[in-house]
Design an enzyme around this catalytic site. Structure first.
Site, mmCIF file in Angstrom:
data_model
loop_
_atom_site.group_PDB
_atom_site.id
_atom_site.type_symbol
_atom_site.label_atom_id
_atom_site.label_comp_id
_atom_site.label_asym_id
_atom_site.label_seq_id
_atom_site.Cartn_x
_atom_site.Cartn_y
_atom_site.Cartn_z
ATOM 1 N N TYR A 123 -27.693 2.044 7.059
ATOM 2 C CA TYR A 123 -27.309 2.372 8.441
ATOM 3 C C TYR A 123 -26.639 1.175 9.122
ATOM 4 O O TYR A 123 -25.558 1.296 9.693
ATOM 5 C CB TYR A 123 -28.545 2.823 9.225
ATOM 6 N N TRP A 148 -33.337 0.084 20.115
ATOM 7 C CA TRP A 148 -34.586 0.762 20.506
ATOM 8 C C TRP A 148 -34.337 1.766 21.656
ATOM 9 O O TRP A 148 -34.979 1.703 22.705
ATOM 10 C CB TRP A 148 -35.634 -0.268 20.916
HETATM 11 N N1 NAP Z 1 -31.288 5.618 18.872
HETATM 12 C C1 NAP Z 1 -31.430 4.296 18.770
HETATM 13 O O1 NAP Z 1 -32.537 3.747 18.784
HETATM 14 C C2 NAP Z 1 -30.203 3.430 18.686
HETATM 15 C C3 NAP Z 1 -30.377 2.035 18.574
HETATM 16 C C4 NAP Z 1 -29.233 1.228 18.513
HETATM 17 C C5 NAP Z 1 -27.985 1.793 18.561
HETATM 18 N N2 NAP Z 1 -27.838 3.142 18.640
HETATM 19 C C6 NAP Z 1 -26.496 3.703 18.668
HETATM 20 O O2 NAP Z 1 -26.289 4.284 19.947
HETATM 21 C C7 NAP Z 1 -25.430 5.415 19.834
HETATM 22 C C8 NAP Z 1 -26.060 6.586 20.536
HETATM 23 O O3 NAP Z 1 -27.310 6.860 19.907
HETATM 24 P P1 NAP Z 1 -28.190 8.107 20.334
HETATM 25 O O4 NAP Z 1 -29.616 7.693 20.203
HETATM 26 O O5 NAP Z 1 -27.673 8.679 21.610
HETATM 27 O O6 NAP Z 1 -27.844 9.110 19.142
HETATM 28 P P2 NAP Z 1 -28.473 10.544 18.837
HETATM 29 O O7 NAP Z 1 -29.300 10.996 19.973
HETATM 30 O O8 NAP Z 1 -29.054 10.475 17.476
HETATM 31 O O9 NAP Z 1 -27.187 11.445 18.809
HETATM 32 C C9 NAP Z 1 -26.238 11.302 17.820
HETATM 33 C C10 NAP Z 1 -25.099 12.242 18.113
HETATM 34 O O10 NAP Z 1 -24.154 12.133 17.049
HETATM 35 C C11 NAP Z 1 -23.722 13.425 16.698
HETATM 36 N N3 NAP Z 1 -23.295 13.462 15.312
HETATM 37 C C12 NAP Z 1 -24.048 13.279 14.201
HETATM 38 N N4 NAP Z 1 -23.293 13.417 13.098
HETATM 39 C C13 NAP Z 1 -22.029 13.686 13.532
HETATM 40 C C14 NAP Z 1 -20.804 13.928 12.884
HETATM 41 N N5 NAP Z 1 -20.676 13.960 11.542
HETATM 42 N N6 NAP Z 1 -19.710 14.150 13.637
HETATM 43 C C15 NAP Z 1 -19.790 14.159 14.976
HETATM 44 N N7 NAP Z 1 -20.925 13.946 15.663
HETATM 45 C C16 NAP Z 1 -22.036 13.713 14.936
HETATM 46 C C17 NAP Z 1 -24.929 14.312 16.936
HETATM 47 O O11 NAP Z 1 -24.468 15.595 17.107
HETATM 48 P P3 NAP Z 1 -25.479 16.860 17.061
HETATM 49 O O12 NAP Z 1 -26.176 16.825 18.386
HETATM 50 O O13 NAP Z 1 -24.562 18.011 16.917
HETATM 51 O O14 NAP Z 1 -26.378 16.635 15.868
HETATM 52 C C18 NAP Z 1 -25.497 13.708 18.201
HETATM 53 O O15 NAP Z 1 -24.886 14.274 19.338
HETATM 54 C C19 NAP Z 1 -25.164 5.592 18.347
HETATM 55 O O16 NAP Z 1 -23.926 4.987 18.030
HETATM 56 C C20 NAP Z 1 -26.269 4.823 17.670
HETATM 57 O O17 NAP Z 1 -25.862 4.336 16.403
HETATM 58 C C21 NAP Z 1 -28.918 3.960 18.727
#
Ligand code: NAP
Length: 294
Positions: A123, A148
């Site tokens: 990842y 986080w």
């Molecule tokens: N969550 C964490 O703790 C964390 C930590 C550090 C950084 N980040 C980064 O912050 C950002 C936002 O995270 P988040 O927690 O809001 O993410 P999330 O809630 O897991 O949502 C991910 C989104 O990506 C979409 N997605 C997944 N596969 C896809 C594909 N093949 N094509 C298009 N869309 C796709 C999903 O769509 P569906 O709803 O249709 O599945 C969902 O809307 C991301 O870049 C993540 O890497 C997150």
């Protein structure tokens, strides 16, 4: 301003939907928009003609990525580059979200933007490739590394703890990984702060860290979640801190995920609240009320 936001049900996308008054937000939906399919990305940008792009969608299943490295790389590594280049062609700058997992966690202080990267798992490696693809796109970009992330939406650690406590009195939670919980509500505020700043001062490219303020570990975070839950009459569990070695996962996590957010604060004039205050807001929302006074 017309803003294309990737993802529809994602935590950050939903927080943006609540807060972006005065802007026209257009959200993409999977599978019509699929980051692993470049043609769907280019078609969306051509159709929507955004003035700005927020790249919030990602393959976020950290452990599953270890067994799906090619798909994770297509979505997190290649897709953002296609998106940024499509934006660059029509003059739309991009705010791209990345992660603390680009670091190996070995430093004993919060990570700064220019510290050497060294992802421990698939990842993190794919997210690092995505940052680099956006930076090489030729368009204006802000890359925001987060950590986080939790919120009232989607799946996250806060909701998992509360769910587990409905059926269990005691939980073992890792206590030797340090970081700072970050509310997606604050992240949405940060993103909109960048948008406002760019509208006022013009766009410039940069790499930034943005998390909640302060620091903790997962076990103390869980204890704080249950303290807030108790204020609302919600479920609570006794938390026992355990070492990472006691909770083996397919992907290795950084021991130190703390990010130094000084550059973001100095550039854009916004620093997230102390993590405990933001947690109180989110837990209150989960129980349908206002944050209890602390
Ligand atoms: N969550 C964490 O703790 C964390 C930590 C550090 C950084 N980040 C980064 O912050 C950002 C936002 O995270 P988040 O927690 O809001 O993410 P999330 O809630 O897991 O949502 C991910 C989104 O990506 C979409 N997605 C997944 N596969 C896809 C594909 N093949 N094509 C298009 N869309 C796709 C999903 O769509 P569906 O709803 O249709 O599945 C969902 O809307 C991301 O870049 C993540 O890497 C997150």
């Amino acid at each position: 301003m017309r803003i294309l936001v990737t993802g529809h049900d994602g935590q950050v996308a939903q927080a943006l939907a609540e807060q972006a008054q005065g802007h026209e937000l257009v959200f993409t939906r999977f599978p019509e928009f699929d980051l692993s399919k470049p043609e769907t990305i280019e078609a969306a940008v051509a159709r929507i003609q955004p003035e700005l792009i927020v790249s919030a969608a990602a393959y976020t299943a950290v452990d599953k990525a270890e067994s799906e490295p090619e798909l994770a790389m297509a979505i997190n590594g290649d897709g953002p580059g296609v998106l940024a280049r499509a934006g660059a062609k029509i003059g739309a700058p991009i705010i791209h979200l990345s992660t603390d997992y680009v670091f190996d966690g070995s430093l004993d202080r919060p990570w700064r933007e220019d510290d050497p990267t060294g992802p421990l798992g698939v990842y993190g490696a794919t997210k690092l490739a995505g940052e680099q693809a956006v930076q090489a796109s030729g368009g204006t970009h802000a890359v925001l590394r987060l950590a986080w992330v939790y919120s009232p939406f989607g799946a996250n650690f806060v909701k998992t703890m509360l769910r587990l406590a409905e059926t269990r009195d005691a939980l073992n939670v890792v206590e030797d990984q340090r970081g700072c919980p970050s509310s997606a509500l604050d992240i949405a505020t940060a993103i909109l702060t960048v948008v406002d700043h760019w509208q006022r001062e013009g766009t410039t490219s940069g790499l930034y860290h943005f998390t909640g303020s302060g620091e903790t570990n997962w076990a103390d975070f869980a204890r704080a979640i249950f303290a807030e839950s108790a204020r609302h009459g919600g479920p609570v569990a006794e938390v026992t801190g355990i070492p990472t070695s006691g909770y083996p996962t397919p992907a290795q996590r950084p021991a130190n995920s703390r990010l130094d957010c000084t550059r973001f604060a100095e550039t854009f004039g916004y620093r997230a609240p102390q993590w405990q205050d933001s947690l109180a807001v989110v837990v209150a929302r989960l129980f349908g009320g206002a944050a209890a006074s602390r």
